[in-house]
Design a protein around this motif. Structure first.
Motif, PDB file in Angstrom:
ATOM      1  N   TYR A 162     -48.551 -21.300  -6.274  1.00 30.70           N
ATOM      2  CA  TYR A 162     -49.220 -20.248  -6.849  1.00 30.70           C
ATOM      3  C   TYR A 162     -48.450 -19.065  -5.980  1.00 30.70           C
ATOM      4  CZ  TYR A 162     -52.033 -19.303  -2.783  1.00 30.70           C
ATOM      5  OH  TYR A 162     -52.775 -19.239  -1.598  1.00 30.70           O
ATOM      6  N   LYS A 163     -48.084 -19.144  -4.658  1.00 33.68           N
ATOM      7  CA  LYS A 163     -48.001 -17.986  -3.861  1.00 33.68           C
ATOM      8  C   LYS A 163     -46.671 -17.145  -4.371  1.00 33.68           C
ATOM      9  CE  LYS A 163     -49.342 -16.603  -0.952  1.00 33.68           C
ATOM     10  NZ  LYS A 163     -50.589 -15.438  -0.626  1.00 33.68           N
ATOM     11  N   GLU A 164     -45.745 -17.957  -5.038  1.00 39.20           N
ATOM     12  CA  GLU A 164     -44.415 -17.357  -5.766  1.00 39.20           C
ATOM     13  C   GLU A 164     -44.977 -16.474  -6.769  1.00 39.20           C
ATOM     14  OE1 GLU A 164     -40.791 -19.027  -6.227  1.00 39.20           O
ATOM     15  OE2 GLU A 164     -40.575 -18.626  -8.056  1.00 39.20           O
ATOM     16  N   LEU A 165     -45.819 -16.695  -7.651  1.00 39.25           N
ATOM     17  CA  LEU A 165     -46.437 -15.873  -8.894  1.00 39.25           C
ATOM     18  C   LEU A 165     -47.191 -14.666  -8.008  1.00 39.25           C
ATOM     19  CD1 LEU A 165     -47.593 -18.698 -11.263  1.00 39.25           C
ATOM     20  CD2 LEU A 165     -45.322 -17.375 -11.175  1.00 39.25           C
ATOM     21  N   HIS A 166     -48.052 -15.022  -7.146  1.00 40.29           N
ATOM     22  CA  HIS A 166     -48.683 -14.105  -6.699  1.00 40.29           C
ATOM     23  C   HIS A 166     -47.835 -13.074  -6.143  1.00 40.29           C
ATOM     24  CE1 HIS A 166     -52.477 -13.529  -3.429  1.00 40.29           C
ATOM     25  NE2 HIS A 166     -52.735 -13.383  -4.654  1.00 40.29           N
ATOM     26  N   HIS A 167     -46.884 -13.589  -5.203  1.00 37.50           N
ATOM     27  CA  HIS A 167     -45.983 -12.522  -4.612  1.00 37.50           C
ATOM     28  C   HIS A 167     -45.007 -11.744  -5.523  1.00 37.50           C
ATOM     29  CE1 HIS A 167     -46.515 -14.886  -0.465  1.00 37.50           C
ATOM     30  NE2 HIS A 167     -47.312 -13.906  -0.691  1.00 37.50           N
ATOM     31  N   ALA A 185     -46.956 -12.759 -14.197  1.00 35.32           N
ATOM     32  CA  ALA A 185     -45.828 -13.517 -13.631  1.00 35.32           C
ATOM     33  C   ALA A 185     -45.792 -15.012 -14.338  1.00 35.32           C
ATOM     34  CB  ALA A 185     -45.770 -13.443 -12.099  1.00 35.32           C
ATOM     35  N   PRO A 186     -47.165 -15.600 -14.561  1.00 35.04           N
ATOM     36  CA  PRO A 186     -47.100 -16.998 -15.037  1.00 35.04           C
ATOM     37  C   PRO A 186     -46.478 -16.879 -16.536  1.00 35.04           C
ATOM     38  CG  PRO A 186     -49.305 -16.213 -14.073  1.00 35.04           C
ATOM     39  CD  PRO A 186     -48.510 -15.271 -14.170  1.00 35.04           C
ATOM     40  N   LYS A 187     -46.664 -15.686 -17.314  1.00 34.65           N
ATOM     41  CA  LYS A 187     -46.104 -15.758 -18.794  1.00 34.65           C
ATOM     42  C   LYS A 187     -44.569 -15.904 -18.726  1.00 34.65           C
ATOM     43  CE  LYS A 187     -50.439 -14.006 -20.830  1.00 34.65           C
ATOM     44  NZ  LYS A 187     -51.269 -13.538 -19.933  1.00 34.65           N
ATOM     45  N   LEU A 188     -44.340 -14.906 -17.654  1.00 32.62           N
ATOM     46  CA  LEU A 188     -42.833 -14.775 -17.567  1.00 32.62           C
ATOM     47  C   LEU A 188     -42.171 -15.932 -17.030  1.00 32.62           C
ATOM     48  CD1 LEU A 188     -42.724 -11.050 -16.035  1.00 32.62           C
ATOM     49  CD2 LEU A 188     -41.763 -11.823 -18.263  1.00 32.62           C
ATOM     50  N   LEU A 189     -42.982 -16.829 -16.240  1.00 33.97           N
ATOM     51  CA  LEU A 189     -42.309 -18.095 -15.840  1.00 33.97           C
ATOM     52  C   LEU A 189     -42.085 -18.991 -17.272  1.00 33.97           C
ATOM     53  CD1 LEU A 189     -41.871 -20.117 -13.090  1.00 33.97           C
ATOM     54  CD2 LEU A 189     -44.148 -20.958 -14.035  1.00 33.97           C
ATOM     55  N   GLU A 190     -43.116 -18.992 -18.202  1.00 32.34           N
ATOM     56  CA  GLU A 190     -43.011 -19.786 -19.338  1.00 32.34           C
ATOM     57  C   GLU A 190     -41.956 -19.661 -19.905  1.00 32.34           C
ATOM     58  OE1 GLU A 190     -44.858 -22.167 -19.448  1.00 32.34           O
ATOM     59  OE2 GLU A 190     -46.340 -22.035 -18.093  1.00 32.34           O
ATOM     60  N   GLN A 191     -41.525 -17.909 -20.128  1.00 31.69           N
ATOM     61  CA  GLN A 191     -40.385 -17.526 -21.084  1.00 31.69           C
ATOM     62  C   GLN A 191     -38.964 -17.924 -20.169  1.00 31.69           C
ATOM     63  OE1 GLN A 191     -41.254 -13.370 -21.419  1.00 31.69           O
ATOM     64  NE2 GLN A 191     -43.316 -13.978 -22.157  1.00 31.69           N
ATOM     65  N   PRO A 219     -53.154 -21.685 -16.423  1.00 27.58           N
ATOM     66  CA  PRO A 219     -53.363 -23.407 -16.386  1.00 27.58           C
ATOM     67  C   PRO A 219     -52.640 -24.024 -15.260  1.00 27.58           C
ATOM     68  CG  PRO A 219     -51.774 -22.611 -17.965  1.00 27.58           C
ATOM     69  CD  PRO A 219     -52.595 -21.210 -17.384  1.00 27.58           C
ATOM     70  N   MET A 220     -53.210 -25.128 -14.694  1.00 26.50           N
ATOM     71  CA  MET A 220     -52.352 -25.856 -13.626  1.00 26.50           C
ATOM     72  C   MET A 220     -50.956 -26.209 -14.051  1.00 26.50           C
ATOM     73  SD  MET A 220     -54.222 -26.219 -10.903  1.00 26.50           S
ATOM     74  CE  MET A 220     -53.431 -27.734 -10.003  1.00 26.50           C
ATOM     75  N   GLU A 221     -50.693 -26.246 -15.242  1.00 29.28           N
ATOM     76  CA  GLU A 221     -49.404 -26.671 -15.724  1.00 29.28           C
ATOM     77  C   GLU A 221     -48.474 -25.520 -15.237  1.00 29.28           C
ATOM     78  OE1 GLU A 221     -51.810 -26.879 -17.592  1.00 29.28           O
ATOM     79  OE2 GLU A 221     -51.748 -28.885 -18.537  1.00 29.28           O
ATOM     80  N   THR A 222     -48.872 -24.534 -15.282  1.00 28.92           N
ATOM     81  CA  THR A 222     -47.848 -23.281 -14.941  1.00 28.92           C
ATOM     82  C   THR A 222     -47.447 -23.477 -13.448  1.00 28.92           C
ATOM     83  OG1 THR A 222     -48.875 -21.974 -16.502  1.00 28.92           O
ATOM     84  CG2 THR A 222     -47.883 -20.834 -14.752  1.00 28.92           C
ATOM     85  N   PHE A 223     -48.454 -23.699 -12.565  1.00 25.70           N
ATOM     86  CA  PHE A 223     -47.931 -23.876 -11.140  1.00 25.70           C
ATOM     87  C   PHE A 223     -47.284 -24.951 -10.956  1.00 25.70           C
ATOM     88  CE2 PHE A 223     -52.283 -21.988 -11.294  1.00 25.70           C
ATOM     89  CZ  PHE A 223     -52.119 -20.771 -10.901  1.00 25.70           C
ATOM     90  N   ALA A 224     -47.392 -26.275 -11.649  1.00 23.01           N
ATOM     91  CA  ALA A 224     -46.652 -27.333 -11.416  1.00 23.01           C
ATOM     92  C   ALA A 224     -45.002 -26.968 -11.889  1.00 23.01           C
ATOM     93  CB  ALA A 224     -47.063 -28.316 -12.520  1.00 23.01           C
ATOM     94  N   ARG A 225     -45.076 -25.958 -12.833  1.00 19.19           N
ATOM     95  CA  ARG A 225     -43.624 -25.836 -13.410  1.00 19.19           C
ATOM     96  C   ARG A 225     -42.809 -24.845 -12.363  1.00 19.19           C
ATOM     97  NH1 ARG A 225     -42.179 -26.725 -18.285  1.00 19.19           N
ATOM     98  NH2 ARG A 225     -44.441 -26.848 -19.169  1.00 19.19           N
ATOM     99  N   VAL A 226     -43.818 -24.001 -11.495  1.00 25.84           N
ATOM    100  CA  VAL A 226     -42.954 -23.446 -10.303  1.00 25.84           C
ATOM    101  C   VAL A 226     -42.419 -24.372  -9.435  1.00 25.84           C
ATOM    102  CG1 VAL A 226     -43.714 -21.839  -8.294  1.00 25.84           C
ATOM    103  CG2 VAL A 226     -44.591 -21.202 -10.271  1.00 25.84           C
TER     104      VAL A 226
END
Lengths: 171, 392
Positions: B293-298, B310-316, B162-169
C-alpha cells in the motif's frame, strides 16, 4: 545484467559449521521520568479519567497531553477532562508478536478518537469484546465504530496506559 | 541558482541483497563503495569527503555504527559524517552528499549505504519496538507491523480500495525484481494475484506477500561538482531537486490516510527543480514500497496521482515498467521485489533512477523516454519524507 558482489548464507552452511558466528547479549534497563504533562495524564488513569490539554492559541484540545503546543510552539497549562468514549479511527487484526512468533487469537490494536478532544485527536490502544476470529472482528468493527474504555478495578490501577484494559465496541 | 556548485551523479553500485550475508557490515559498505567507484571510473583518492547511511544501530548491535563503518566506506582520513532519518536514510544520504558539494566546499563525495539486519535476534522487527512512545504506547506490547497495518486500513477504507489492488502492486514489483542483479533469493518472483491474496495474514490488512523482507546489503553513489564532471568522459546525471520533511511524532493525532510530509518534501524538491506539473515533468519514479500500500500512498503524496487515484491508475497500467504514456513506478522491483536492507534499499532506488536516466538499466530499462525521475524514501515513526529529483 551487471553482476554485484555478496555471499548469501544458507541454513546449510550455518548448521554445517562452515561459517563462524560470534554472539553477544545486551541487557539494557531504563527508567524514564514522565515529566509534568505526562505525569498528570498517567495519574488520571488511577481515577478512571482521560485528561487532555488545550492550546489557547490554536484552540486544539489534544491527547496525549503535552507541555507545549508543537504547532504554536508555546507552553500549555490548560487541562480538560475528556470522555472515556470515542470512535475507531483505524484498527488492525494482528497475528504477529514483536519477535515474529505467531498468535492463535489475534490482538486488535486501534487508533481511537477520544470524545471531548478536537476532531482526529486519537490514542493508540487495543480493542476487546470484539470477537476472536478475523471474520467476527471484521463483522463487529468499522472505522467510526463507537467505543468505550474498560478500566481495571480501581485497586489494581497503577498510573499506566494499561489501567485501561482495552476499549470495547458500544451501541 | 543560490548554490555554489551544480551537483552531478557519476556512478552507482550495489551489493547483492541477501537474507543473511557472510560479509560483515564493514565489508558490505566496502563492496558497495567499491562498486560505485568502479562504475564512476574513479578511485578512493579522487574522493574529497564521505557520507554514510545506515538505519537503527540495534540491528548491528554496534554503538556509533557510522564510525564503525567508516573504514569500509572509504572515509579514513577524510571529512566524514553519518546521516540518519530511519527508513528515509538511503535517499537522505544523497541529499546530504548533495549539500556537501552544493556548498562549494567539496568537488567529490562518496555516499555509502549499508544495512545488516540479520544479526538481531530473535527477529530484527523487535529493534523497532523502541520507536513507540515509552509512556503511552510501549506498555501496550507493541510491534512494528501495527503502524503499517493501522495506516493501511485507514488508507484502504478511506477510498474503498480492494485488497486485489494491493496484491497487484506486489505482483508488479516482484516481477520487476526478477531483472535486478541485486534481488534477494525468493523475493523477486512471478506470482499470481490469487497466490498473493492467499498469503498469510500477518496483521490484517497486511499479508505476507505484500511486505518486504529482512535483508542485508550495501550500495553507494558518487557525487561530483559540475567542474569535476566536465573532466569525465561519461555525461553526468544532475541532481535537480532535493526535499525532506518531518511530521509530528504524535502520530495518532494525524490522519494516516495521506502522507502530508511526503507532499511537503516533494514540493521542496519540485520547486528547486523548477517543476510545476510533476505528472508532466517526472517520467519515472521509485517511491518507497516496504509494504504494497505504501507505493500507492507515496505516489499520491508525491502528487503523481490525485488523492485516492493511484489505485485506479495502477489498474490502467499507468505505473507499469513498459507503460508508454504513464509513469513507471519501482521499475527496479523496489523493496518488495529486490529486498529491503533499509538504508541500502533507499540507495538502490536512487541508483535505479541514475541507471534509467543513463540508459544503463539493461532488462529493466523502461520503454518510454525518460529525462527526469525521482526517488523517495520514508521512515522514522511514519513521519519523514525524503525526495531526490534527478535529470539529464
Amino acid at each position: 545484467m551487471k553482476e554485484f558482489r555478496g555471499t548469501s548464507l544458507t541454513d546449510l552452511a550455518l548448521s554445517g559449521g562452515g561459517v563462524l558466528v560470534t554472539s553477544w547479549a545486551v541487557k539494557a534497563d531504563y527508567h524514564w521520568d514522565a515529566g509534568a504533562a505526562m505525569s498528570r495524564y498517567l495519574d488520571g488513569f488511577r481515577d478512571g479519567k482521560i485528561w487532555g490539554v488545550r492550546c489557547p492559541e490554536c484552540r486544539r484540545t489534544m491527547v496525549p497531553p503535552r507541555g507545549f503546543c508543537e504547532l504554536c510552539f508555546r507552553p500549555i497549562d490548560q487541562w480538560v477532562e475528556l470522555q472515556d468514549t470515542g470512535r475507531i479511527n483505524t484498527f488492525s487484526i494482528s497475528y504477529v508478536n514483536w519477535d515474529a512468533s505467531r498468535r492463535r487469537t489475534p490482538e486488535i490494536p486501534a487508533v481511537i478518537e477520544i470524545d471531548g478532544a478536537s476532531p482526529g485527536m486519537s490514542i493508540l490502544h487495543k480493542m476487546g469484546e470484539a470477537g476472536d476470529t478475523l471474520e467476527e472482528i471484521q463483522a463487529r468493527l468499522r472505522l467510526g465504530t463507537p467505543v468505550q474504555a474498560v478500566w481495571k478495578p480501581r485497586e489494581s490501577r497503577e498510573g499506566s496506559i494499561t489501567d485501561i484494559e482495552y476499549f470495547r465496541p458500544i451501541g | 541558482m543560490p548554490y555554489k556548485n551544480r551537483v552531478a551523479v557519476v556512478g552507482a553500485g550495489l551489493t547483492k541483497f541477501m537474507r543473511r550475508a557472510l560479509e560483515t557490515s564493514k565489508e558490505l559498505a566496502f563492496e558497495g563503495a567499491s562498486a560505485a567507484l568502479e562504475d564512476a571510473g574513479l578511485t578512493i583518492d579522487d574522493i574529497d569527503c564521505v557520507v554514510s547511511v545506515t538505519a537503527p544501530e540495534a540491528f548491528d548491535g554496534v554503538h556509533m555504527n557510522g564510525e564503525y563503518l567508516a573504514d569500509g566506506a572509504g572515509a579514513w582520513g577524510k571529512p566524514y559524517m553519518r546521516t540518519y532519518v530511519g527508513g528515509g536514510s538511503g535517499v537522505f544520504g544523497l541529499v546530504t552528499g548533495w549539500y556537501h558539494i552544493a556548498s562549494g566546499h567539496f568537488d567529490t563525495c562518496l555516499v555509502v549505504a549499508e544495512e545488516k539486519m540479520s544479526p538481531a535476534l530473535p527477529h530484527p522487527q523487535g529493534c523497532f519496538n523502541a520507536i513507540y512512545d515509552q509512556f503511552t504506547e510501549r506498555p501496550l506490547g507493541v510491534n512494528l507491523l501495527w503502524i503499517f497495518s493501522l495506516e493501511m486500513n485507514r488508507y484502504m477504507q478511506t477510498y474503498g480500495v480492494p485488497m486485489e489492488t494491493f496484491a497487484r502492486v506486489a505482483q508488479k514489483n516482484k516481477r520487476n525484481g526478477l531483472d535486478h542483479p541485486s534481488a534477494q533469493s525468493g523475493v523477486a518472483a512471478d506470482l499470481d494475484i490469487e497466490d498473493i491474496m492467499a498469503s498469510e495474514i500477518m496483521a490484517w490488512p497486511v499479508q505476507r506477500l505484500m511486505v518486504s523482507p529482512v535483508s542485508d546489503g550495501g550500495g553507494a553513489m558518487v557525487l561530483v561538482s559540475e567542474r569535476f564532471a566536465r573532466r569525465l568522459s561519461k555525461p553526468p546525471v544532475w541532481i535537480e531537486g532535493v526535499g525532506w520533511n518531518l511530521d509530528t511524532s504524535y502520530w495518532t493525532n494525524r490522519d494516516l490516510y495521506y502522507p502530508r510530509y511526503v507532499e511537503k518534501a516533494a514540493r521542496m524538491a519540485y520547486e528547486m527543480a523548477g517543476i510545476s506539473d510533476p505528472r508532466r515533468d517526472i517520467h519515472i519514479a521509485e517511491p518507497y514500497d516496504p509494504f504494497a500500500y505504501k507505493e500507492l500512498h507515496h505516489l499520491e503524496g508525491l502528487m503523481l496521482a490525485d488523492k485516492g487515484q493511484a489505485p485506479k491508475l495502477l489498474e490502467q497500467g499507468f505505473w507499469d515498467r513498459d507503460t508508454e504514456t504513464g509513469i513507471p513506478a519501482s521499475p527496479s522491483g523496489g523493496l518488495l521485489g529486490v529486498g529491503n536492507p533499509i538504508a541500502a534499499a533507499g540507495m538502490m532506488k536512487c541508483a535505479e533512477i541514475y541507471w534509467q536516466l543513463q540508459g544503463e538499466a539493461g532488462p529493466r530499462q523502461v520503454k518510454r523516454e525518460v529525462r527526469r525521475g525521482l526517488a523517495q524514501a520514508w521512515g522514522d515513526l511514519m513521519q519523514v519524507g525524503t525526495v531526490v529529483v534527478m535529470g539529464k
